[in-house]
Design a protein around this motif. Structure first.
Motif, mmCIF file in Angstrom:
data_model
loop_
_atom_site.group_PDB
_atom_site.id
_atom_site.type_symbol
_atom_site.label_atom_id
_atom_site.label_comp_id
_atom_site.label_asym_id
_atom_site.label_seq_id
_atom_site.Cartn_x
_atom_site.Cartn_y
_atom_site.Cartn_z
ATOM 1 N N TRP A 1 59.464 19.822 28.840
ATOM 2 C CA TRP A 1 58.174 20.044 28.175
ATOM 3 C C TRP A 1 57.619 18.755 27.596
ATOM 4 C CZ3 TRP A 1 55.439 23.867 29.577
ATOM 5 C CH2 TRP A 1 56.026 25.071 29.953
ATOM 6 N N ARG A 2 58.493 17.890 27.082
ATOM 7 C CA ARG A 2 58.021 16.594 26.585
ATOM 8 C C ARG A 2 57.374 15.787 27.705
ATOM 9 N NH1 ARG A 2 63.027 14.804 22.742
ATOM 10 N NH2 ARG A 2 62.426 16.063 20.946
ATOM 11 N N ALA A 3 58.030 15.745 28.862
ATOM 12 C CA ALA A 3 57.489 14.995 29.994
ATOM 13 C C ALA A 3 56.193 15.633 30.499
ATOM 14 C CB ALA A 3 58.522 14.934 31.116
ATOM 15 N N LYS A 4 56.152 16.941 30.526
ATOM 16 C CA LYS A 4 54.946 17.633 31.007
ATOM 17 C C LYS A 4 53.759 17.344 30.091
ATOM 18 C CE LYS A 4 53.316 22.116 32.571
ATOM 19 N NZ LYS A 4 52.862 21.671 33.869
ATOM 20 N N TYR A 5 53.971 17.431 28.788
ATOM 21 C CA TYR A 5 52.874 17.165 27.849
ATOM 22 C C TYR A 5 52.477 15.690 27.860
ATOM 23 C CZ TYR A 5 53.471 21.903 26.125
ATOM 24 O OH TYR A 5 53.545 23.260 26.034
ATOM 25 N N ALA A 6 53.443 14.789 28.028
ATOM 26 C CA ALA A 6 53.127 13.361 28.118
ATOM 27 C C ALA A 6 52.282 13.087 29.356
ATOM 28 C CB ALA A 6 54.406 12.535 28.151
ATOM 29 N N GLU A 7 52.603 13.746 30.471
ATOM 30 C CA GLU A 7 51.824 13.601 31.709
ATOM 31 C C GLU A 7 50.409 14.140 31.522
ATOM 32 O OE1 GLU A 7 50.608 12.856 35.552
ATOM 33 O OE2 GLU A 7 52.401 12.123 34.543
ATOM 34 N N GLN A 8 50.282 15.267 30.837
ATOM 35 C CA GLN A 8 48.955 15.839 30.587
ATOM 36 C C GLN A 8 48.126 14.924 29.695
ATOM 37 O OE1 GLN A 8 49.665 19.741 29.014
ATOM 38 N NE2 GLN A 8 49.802 20.672 31.043
ATOM 39 N N CYS B 1 68.079 18.082 44.803
ATOM 40 C CA CYS B 1 68.004 16.806 44.071
ATOM 41 C C CYS B 1 69.405 16.323 43.700
ATOM 42 C CB CYS B 1 67.167 16.977 42.815
ATOM 43 S SG CYS B 1 65.444 17.335 43.144
ATOM 44 N N ASN B 2 69.587 15.005 43.696
ATOM 45 C CA ASN B 2 70.890 14.422 43.375
ATOM 46 C C ASN B 2 71.168 14.393 41.880
ATOM 47 O OD1 ASN B 2 70.886 14.010 46.073
ATOM 48 N ND2 ASN B 2 70.793 11.782 45.995
ATOM 49 N N HIS B 3 70.134 14.287 41.080
ATOM 50 C CA HIS B 3 70.321 14.166 39.631
ATOM 51 C C HIS B 3 70.311 15.556 38.984
ATOM 52 C CE1 HIS B 3 66.053 15.042 38.966
ATOM 53 N NE2 HIS B 3 65.843 14.316 40.047
ATOM 54 N N PRO B 4 70.934 15.672 37.802
ATOM 55 C CA PRO B 4 70.904 16.971 37.109
ATOM 56 C C PRO B 4 69.488 17.274 36.621
ATOM 57 C CG PRO B 4 71.997 15.316 35.759
ATOM 58 C CD PRO B 4 71.732 14.683 37.090
ATOM 59 N N PRO B 5 69.150 18.551 36.503
ATOM 60 C CA PRO B 5 67.797 18.895 36.044
ATOM 61 C C PRO B 5 67.598 18.502 34.584
ATOM 62 C CG PRO B 5 69.132 20.864 36.188
ATOM 63 C CD PRO B 5 69.944 19.745 36.769
ATOM 64 N N LEU B 6 66.337 18.295 34.217
ATOM 65 C CA LEU B 6 66.007 18.005 32.827
ATOM 66 C C LEU B 6 66.328 19.217 31.961
ATOM 67 C CD1 LEU B 6 62.451 16.452 33.293
ATOM 68 C CD2 LEU B 6 64.560 15.231 32.782
ATOM 69 N N SER C 1 53.742 29.291 30.893
ATOM 70 C CA SER C 1 55.048 29.225 30.251
ATOM 71 C C SER C 1 56.198 29.418 31.241
ATOM 72 C CB SER C 1 55.143 30.263 29.123
ATOM 73 O OG SER C 1 54.977 31.562 29.628
ATOM 74 N N ASP C 2 55.891 29.685 32.502
ATOM 75 C CA ASP C 2 56.936 29.796 33.509
ATOM 76 C C ASP C 2 57.160 28.470 34.237
ATOM 77 O OD1 ASP C 2 54.573 29.707 34.926
ATOM 78 O OD2 ASP C 2 55.214 31.196 36.404
ATOM 79 N N ALA C 3 56.562 27.397 33.760
ATOM 80 C CA ALA C 3 56.641 26.100 34.438
ATOM 81 C C ALA C 3 58.082 25.586 34.517
ATOM 82 C CB ALA C 3 55.758 25.071 33.736
ATOM 83 N N TYR C 4 58.856 25.760 33.468
ATOM 84 C CA TYR C 4 60.240 25.269 33.492
ATOM 85 C C TYR C 4 61.062 26.070 34.499
ATOM 86 C CZ TYR C 4 64.847 23.708 31.998
ATOM 87 O OH TYR C 4 66.124 23.179 31.978
ATOM 88 N N ASP C 5 60.858 27.376 34.558
ATOM 89 C CA ASP C 5 61.572 28.196 35.544
ATOM 90 C C ASP C 5 61.216 27.762 36.963
ATOM 91 O OD1 ASP C 5 62.709 29.661 33.476
ATOM 92 O OD2 ASP C 5 61.135 31.195 33.545
ATOM 93 N N ARG C 6 59.937 27.477 37.205
ATOM 94 C CA ARG C 6 59.514 27.005 38.524
ATOM 95 C C ARG C 6 60.116 25.637 38.829
ATOM 96 N NH1 ARG C 6 54.068 26.188 38.739
ATOM 97 N NH2 ARG C 6 53.829 26.507 36.518
ATOM 98 N N TYR C 7 60.200 24.772 37.808
ATOM 99 C CA TYR C 7 60.827 23.458 37.974
ATOM 100 C C TYR C 7 62.291 23.606 38.372
ATOM 101 C CZ TYR C 7 63.458 19.377 36.379
ATOM 102 O OH TYR C 7 64.343 18.332 36.291
ATOM 103 N N LEU C 8 63.026 24.474 37.682
ATOM 104 C CA LEU C 8 64.436 24.677 38.013
ATOM 105 C C LEU C 8 64.600 25.214 39.432
ATOM 106 C CD1 LEU C 8 65.906 26.162 34.717
ATOM 107 C CD2 LEU C 8 66.212 23.846 35.638
ATOM 108 N N HIS C 9 63.733 26.141 39.813
ATOM 109 C CA HIS C 9 63.796 26.693 41.170
ATOM 110 C C HIS C 9 63.542 25.592 42.202
ATOM 111 C CE1 HIS C 9 63.429 29.504 44.457
ATOM 112 N NE2 HIS C 9 62.250 28.962 44.758
ATOM 113 N N HIS C 10 62.527 24.783 41.974
ATOM 114 C CA HIS C 10 62.218 23.674 42.878
ATOM 115 C C HIS C 10 63.381 22.687 42.934
ATOM 116 C CE1 HIS C 10 59.870 20.644 44.980
ATOM 117 N NE2 HIS C 10 60.299 19.774 44.082
ATOM 118 N N HIS C 11 63.977 22.408 41.799
ATOM 119 C CA HIS C 11 65.100 21.475 41.724
ATOM 120 C C HIS C 11 66.271 22.002 42.551
ATOM 121 C CE1 HIS C 11 68.342 19.067 39.908
ATOM 122 N NE2 HIS C 11 67.380 18.207 39.638
#
Length: 90
Positions: free
Chosen positions: A74-81, A63-68, A48-58
């Motif tokens: 979570w939608r993209a993560k579950y779609a990828e899974q 990155c040039n684009h704004p974060p999701l 459940s800390d995946a989004y926090d890790r994503y923001l930190h990585h971003h």
């Protein structure tokens, strides 16, 4: 006179010496710190800390684009899974 002097001396404390109330906050602070660590570990194990890790990585990669948004992440993560199940059982 000794009674008045004794009463005044009984209420004095040594500056910097721990009192009965000084021990409780440190135990409470240690408990709070331990509970925070348990929460952090549990979030890591459950993912459940995946989004926090994503923001930190971003942030650190610049990155040039704004974060999701969290919802879009979570939608993209579950779609990828679902698209790439990997070593899951189901």
């Amino acid at each position: 006179m000794s009674g008045a002097g004794g009463a005044a001396g009984a209420g004095t404390t040594v500056p910097g010496a721990p009192g009965p109330r000084d021990a409780a906050p440190s135990r409470g602070a240690a408990l709070v710190a331990a509970l925070r660590e348990v929460r952090r570990v549990a979030r890591g194990v459950l993912g459940s800390d995946a989004y926090d890790r994503y923001l930190h990585h971003h942030r650190i990669t610049g990155c040039n684009h704004p974060p999701l948004t969290e919802r879009a992440f979570w939608r993209a993560k579950y779609a990828e899974q679902d698209a790439n199940p990997g070593a899951r059982c189901c």
